[in-house]
Design a protein around this motif. Structure first.
Motif, mmCIF file in Angstrom:
data_model
loop_
_atom_site.group_PDB
_atom_site.id
_atom_site.type_symbol
_atom_site.label_atom_id
_atom_site.label_comp_id
_atom_site.label_asym_id
_atom_site.label_seq_id
_atom_site.Cartn_x
_atom_site.Cartn_y
_atom_site.Cartn_z
ATOM 1 N N HIS A 37 0.816 -1.217 0.000
ATOM 2 C CA HIS A 37 0.000 0.000 0.000
ATOM 3 C C HIS A 37 0.851 1.269 0.000
ATOM 4 N N SER A 38 2.042 1.215 0.558
ATOM 5 C CA SER A 38 2.872 2.418 0.674
ATOM 6 C C SER A 38 3.489 2.830 -0.654
ATOM 7 N N SER A 40 6.246 1.966 -1.849
ATOM 8 C CA SER A 40 7.665 2.238 -1.626
ATOM 9 C C SER A 40 8.401 0.912 -1.584
ATOM 10 N N ALA A 43 8.798 -0.419 3.831
ATOM 11 C CA ALA A 43 8.030 0.357 4.798
ATOM 12 C C ALA A 43 8.042 -0.343 6.146
ATOM 13 N N ASN A 45 5.740 -0.587 9.522
ATOM 14 C CA ASN A 45 4.352 -0.306 9.876
ATOM 15 C C ASN A 45 4.024 -0.723 11.293
ATOM 16 N N THR A 63 -0.526 2.164 10.120
ATOM 17 C CA THR A 63 0.165 3.295 9.537
ATOM 18 C C THR A 63 1.660 3.012 9.618
ATOM 19 N N GLY A 66 7.330 4.664 4.695
ATOM 20 C CA GLY A 66 7.994 3.914 3.642
ATOM 21 C C GLY A 66 8.995 4.785 2.899
ATOM 22 N N THR A 83 6.935 7.881 2.004
ATOM 23 C CA THR A 83 5.495 7.661 2.020
ATOM 24 C C THR A 83 4.991 7.436 3.442
ATOM 25 N N VAL A 84 3.759 7.853 3.659
ATOM 26 C CA VAL A 84 3.083 7.606 4.936
ATOM 27 C C VAL A 84 1.742 6.950 4.605
ATOM 28 N N PRO A 85 1.667 5.602 4.733
ATOM 29 C CA PRO A 85 0.419 4.906 4.412
ATOM 30 C C PRO A 85 -0.517 4.807 5.624
ATOM 31 N N SER A 105 -2.250 6.780 0.953
ATOM 32 C CA SER A 105 -0.836 7.064 1.207
ATOM 33 C C SER A 105 -0.510 8.481 0.775
ATOM 34 N N LEU A 107 2.526 10.813 -0.288
ATOM 35 C CA LEU A 107 3.880 10.662 -0.812
ATOM 36 C C LEU A 107 4.550 12.030 -0.848
#
Length: 171
Positions: A37-38, A40, A43, A45, A63, A66, A83-85, A105, A107
């Motif tokens: 999902h990220s 990247s 990541a 999590n 959350t 990544g 990235t922040v998912p 996410s 980015l």
């Protein structure tokens, strides 16, 4: 003698209960994820599990952070993407789970044009959906694999299909 037996019974009972190690008692999960999902390369999590009234149904929210590394493109250095998912999932099963995940996410990067097929913006929003498999043991091992479809806020790449794999530990 009666007091000694009662004391031994209470201590034994407490030790047995403290050794209980059920999957449903482990509500916190840390994972290392590749792609997913990220969007990247790697990541980290944190996920929180929420129980429902049905013992086979679990909800989760995760959350993390990544990173897609940068590179040098003909003397011009691209810093990469952070990235922040945020992912909400529904899990169904007992040890082997089917999972459905919906994600967003954020980015963070720099404005950079790699080629006519790859453009990066300073900030992008991705929305994703996945359907996959998760394995969780009573010892805390968590593994998951899933295809993920990502809708991108990018001038060139509007959507992509990826595959996420993660390994983690629950406590």
């Amino acid at each position: 003698m009666k007091k000694i037996l009662i004391t031994i019974f209470l201590i034994s009972y407490q030790l047995v209960l403290s050794q209980r190690n059920d999957i449903l008692d482990r509500k916190n999960v840390f994972t290392l994820e590749v792609f997913g999902h990220s969007d990247s390369f790697l990541a980290v999590n944190y996920e929180r599990l929420f129980l429902s009234g049905n013992e086979k149904l679990i909800y989760s929210f995760r959350t993390g952070v990544g990173r897609k590394p940068g590179y040098d493109f003909h003397g011009e250095y691209f810093k990469g993407v952070t990235t922040v998912p945020f992912v909400f999932s529904v899990l169904y099963g007992k040890k082997h789970f089917a999972q459905l995940g919906l994600g967003y996410s954020a980015l963070f990067s720099q404005n950079f044009v790699y080629s006519s097929s790859e453009v990066y913006k300073e900030f992008e929003s991705d929305f994703s959906i996945s359907i996959g498999y998760r394995f969780m043991t009573k010892d805390g091992i968590v593994a998951q694999a899933y295809p993920v479809f990502i809708l991108k806020d990018n001038p060139v790449t509007k959507s992509m299909l990826s595959f996420g794999v993660s390994l983690g530990y629950s406590f």
